[in-house]
Design a protein around this motif. Sequence first.
Motif, PDB file in Angstrom:
ATOM      1  N   ASP A   1     -53.084  38.354  11.860  1.00 28.41           N
ATOM      2  CA  ASP A   1     -54.399  38.718  11.310  1.00 28.41           C
ATOM      3  C   ASP A   1     -55.455  37.679  11.678  1.00 28.41           C
ATOM      4  OD1 ASP A   1     -54.055  41.142  10.238  1.00 28.41           O
ATOM      5  OD2 ASP A   1     -53.945  40.488   8.132  1.00 28.41           O
ATOM      6  N   LEU A   2     -55.080  36.397  11.561  1.00 27.28           N
ATOM      7  CA  LEU A   2     -56.018  35.333  11.927  1.00 27.28           C
ATOM      8  C   LEU A   2     -56.409  35.442  13.404  1.00 27.28           C
ATOM      9  CD1 LEU A   2     -54.705  32.063  10.187  1.00 27.28           C
ATOM     10  CD2 LEU A   2     -56.371  33.725   9.367  1.00 27.28           C
ATOM     11  N   PHE A   3     -55.428  35.765  14.263  1.00 30.64           N
ATOM     12  CA  PHE A   3     -55.718  35.923  15.693  1.00 30.64           C
ATOM     13  C   PHE A   3     -56.652  37.115  15.914  1.00 30.64           C
ATOM     14  CE2 PHE A   3     -53.365  33.080  18.533  1.00 30.64           C
ATOM     15  CZ  PHE A   3     -52.615  32.375  17.618  1.00 30.64           C
ATOM     16  N   ARG A   4     -56.387  38.220  15.231  1.00 29.55           N
ATOM     17  CA  ARG A   4     -57.243  39.409  15.407  1.00 29.55           C
ATOM     18  C   ARG A   4     -58.652  39.128  14.911  1.00 29.55           C
ATOM     19  NH1 ARG A   4     -52.691  42.259  13.450  1.00 29.55           N
ATOM     20  NH2 ARG A   4     -51.496  43.044  15.215  1.00 29.55           N
ATOM     21  N   LYS A   5     -58.735  38.540  13.706  1.00 32.41           N
ATOM     22  CA  LYS A   5     -60.043  38.239  13.101  1.00 32.41           C
ATOM     23  C   LYS A   5     -60.885  37.347  13.983  1.00 32.41           C
ATOM     24  CE  LYS A   5     -58.918  37.847   8.341  1.00 32.41           C
ATOM     25  NZ  LYS A   5     -58.667  36.864   7.272  1.00 32.41           N
ATOM     26  N   SER A   6     -60.222  36.462  14.726  1.00 30.97           N
ATOM     27  CA  SER A   6     -60.938  35.489  15.554  1.00 30.97           C
ATOM     28  C   SER A   6     -61.186  36.022  16.959  1.00 30.97           C
ATOM     29  CB  SER A   6     -60.128  34.196  15.665  1.00 30.97           C
ATOM     30  OG  SER A   6     -59.611  33.825  14.411  1.00 30.97           O
ATOM     31  N   GLY A   7     -60.746  37.249  17.242  1.00 29.07           N
ATOM     32  CA  GLY A   7     -60.881  37.784  18.601  1.00 29.07           C
ATOM     33  C   GLY A   7     -59.984  37.059  19.584  1.00 29.07           C
ATOM     34  N   ALA A   8     -58.869  36.533  19.090  1.00 29.40           N
ATOM     35  CA  ALA A   8     -58.001  35.688  19.904  1.00 29.40           C
ATOM     36  C   ALA A   8     -56.818  36.438  20.503  1.00 29.40           C
ATOM     37  CB  ALA A   8     -57.486  34.517  19.067  1.00 29.40           C
ATOM     38  N   LEU A   9     -56.723  37.729  20.185  1.00 22.59           N
ATOM     39  CA  LEU A   9     -55.652  38.549  20.754  1.00 22.59           C
ATOM     40  C   LEU A   9     -56.310  39.457  21.792  1.00 22.59           C
ATOM     41  CD1 LEU A   9     -52.655  39.253  20.559  1.00 22.59           C
ATOM     42  CD2 LEU A   9     -53.171  40.739  18.643  1.00 22.59           C
ATOM     43  N   LEU A  10     -56.232  39.066  23.073  1.00 22.03           N
ATOM     44  CA  LEU A  10     -56.946  39.770  24.141  1.00 22.03           C
ATOM     45  C   LEU A  10     -56.030  40.778  24.823  1.00 22.03           C
ATOM     46  CD1 LEU A  10     -58.665  36.670  25.834  1.00 22.03           C
ATOM     47  CD2 LEU A  10     -59.445  37.992  23.860  1.00 22.03           C
ATOM     48  N   GLU A  11     -56.600  41.896  25.274  1.00 22.27           N
ATOM     49  CA  GLU A  11     -55.836  42.892  26.026  1.00 22.27           C
ATOM     50  C   GLU A  11     -56.442  43.058  27.406  1.00 22.27           C
ATOM     51  OE1 GLU A  11     -55.117  46.429  23.780  1.00 22.27           O
ATOM     52  OE2 GLU A  11     -54.158  45.298  22.178  1.00 22.27           O
TER      53      GLU A  11
ATOM     54  N   LEU B   1     -59.496  30.146  19.996  1.00 21.63           N
ATOM     55  CA  LEU B   1     -60.458  30.923  19.201  1.00 21.63           C
ATOM     56  C   LEU B   1     -60.087  30.951  17.722  1.00 21.63           C
ATOM     57  CD1 LEU B   1     -61.263  33.904  21.608  1.00 21.63           C
ATOM     58  CD2 LEU B   1     -62.646  31.881  21.102  1.00 21.63           C
ATOM     59  N   VAL B   2     -58.804  30.861  17.418  1.00 22.19           N
ATOM     60  CA  VAL B   2     -58.377  30.760  16.015  1.00 22.19           C
ATOM     61  C   VAL B   2     -58.608  29.339  15.513  1.00 22.19           C
ATOM     62  CG1 VAL B   2     -56.455  30.969  14.400  1.00 22.19           C
ATOM     63  CG2 VAL B   2     -56.566  32.460  16.386  1.00 22.19           C
ATOM     64  N   LEU B   3     -58.227  28.387  16.364  1.00 21.52           N
ATOM     65  CA  LEU B   3     -58.231  26.980  15.945  1.00 21.52           C
ATOM     66  C   LEU B   3     -59.634  26.395  15.860  1.00 21.52           C
ATOM     67  CD1 LEU B   3     -55.113  25.894  18.028  1.00 21.52           C
ATOM     68  CD2 LEU B   3     -55.208  26.193  15.547  1.00 21.52           C
ATOM     69  N   GLN B   4     -60.650  27.129  16.369  1.00 21.61           N
ATOM     70  CA  GLN B   4     -62.029  26.626  16.237  1.00 21.61           C
ATOM     71  C   GLN B   4     -62.477  26.651  14.778  1.00 21.61           C
ATOM     72  OE1 GLN B   4     -65.191  29.176  17.900  1.00 21.61           O
ATOM     73  NE2 GLN B   4     -63.823  30.923  17.697  1.00 21.61           N
ATOM     74  N   PHE B   5     -61.786  27.437  13.948  1.00 19.56           N
ATOM     75  CA  PHE B   5     -62.129  27.499  12.528  1.00 19.56           C
ATOM     76  C   PHE B   5     -61.247  26.516  11.772  1.00 19.56           C
ATOM     77  CE2 PHE B   5     -63.075  31.727  14.256  1.00 19.56           C
ATOM     78  CZ  PHE B   5     -64.432  31.796  13.960  1.00 19.56           C
ATOM     79  N   PRO B   6     -61.833  25.449  11.242  1.00 22.10           N
ATOM     80  CA  PRO B   6     -61.019  24.388  10.627  1.00 22.10           C
ATOM     81  C   PRO B   6     -60.087  24.908   9.532  1.00 22.10           C
ATOM     82  CG  PRO B   6     -63.292  23.682  10.850  1.00 22.10           C
ATOM     83  CD  PRO B   6     -63.265  25.135  11.236  1.00 22.10           C
ATOM     84  N   GLU B   7     -60.540  25.893   8.772  1.00 21.20           N
ATOM     85  CA  GLU B   7     -59.679  26.371   7.681  1.00 21.20           C
ATOM     86  C   GLU B   7     -58.461  27.123   8.228  1.00 21.20           C
ATOM     87  OE1 GLU B   7     -62.660  27.435   8.481  1.00 21.20           O
ATOM     88  OE2 GLU B   7     -63.084  29.495   7.857  1.00 21.20           O
TER      89      GLU B   7
END
Length: 188
Positions: free
Chosen positions: A7-17, A36-42
Motif C-alpha cells: 500500500d505504501l508503494f502504491r500510495k507513493s507511486g513507487a510500483l511502476l508498470e 519514492l516511498v522512502l522520500q516520506f520520512p514517516e
Amino acid sequence: MSDDVLDLFRKSGALLEGHFRLSSGLHSDRYLQSALVLQFPEFAEALGAGIAERTRHLQPTAVLSPALGGIVIGQEVGRALGVRALFAERQEGVLMLRRGFTLSAADRVLVVEDVITTGGSTREAIEVAAATGAEVVGAAAIVDRGSDAARLNLPLYALVKLDVPAYVPESCPLCARKVPVSKPGSRT
Ligand SMILES: [Zn+2]
C-alpha cells in the motif's frame, strides 16, 4: 504487514508498470522505485522499524547497506535498532567501505537493502563485511522479489515477498514484442 507495505508503494507511486531493465540486468514488467516511498520520512521510519522488529533477535551491532539504494532504509533500520548504519559503495565496479567506515571482528553485521532481486549486491555487501573479520548475522530488505535465499547462506528477512517474473533479455516476452525498455532509475 505485507499488504501495508505494498500500500505504501502504491500510495507513493513507487510500483511502476511497463518494461524495465533492473539493476541486475534482468527485465521485468514491474519495477519498485523504493526511493519514492522512502522520500516520506514517516514511511521510511515505519519500514525501518518493521525490519528492526524482525531482526533484533540477531543482535546486530551494525547495519551495512550497498549504496545507493540501501542507504536510506539502512539508516532507518540502524536508528530503530540503535546501532551504526554504514554503507558500501562501488569504486571501479567493486563494492567497498570508504569514507573511513570500519567494521571489526567484534561486529555483528546485518546487511540491509531496499529491494532484493537476484541477491547479487547483498552477496557483495556480505563479502565486504566478512573481509573485515566481522560476523554477518543476516540479510534484510523491504521487498524480496524472488531471490534465492539459499544462495545467500544466511537468513533473509523481508517485509514483503513479491513474486514478479524477471527475465534474461533473450527470453523476455516484452523484448519479443519490441516494447521499448527503460532503466527506471535513469528516467527524468
Ligand atoms: Zn525485455
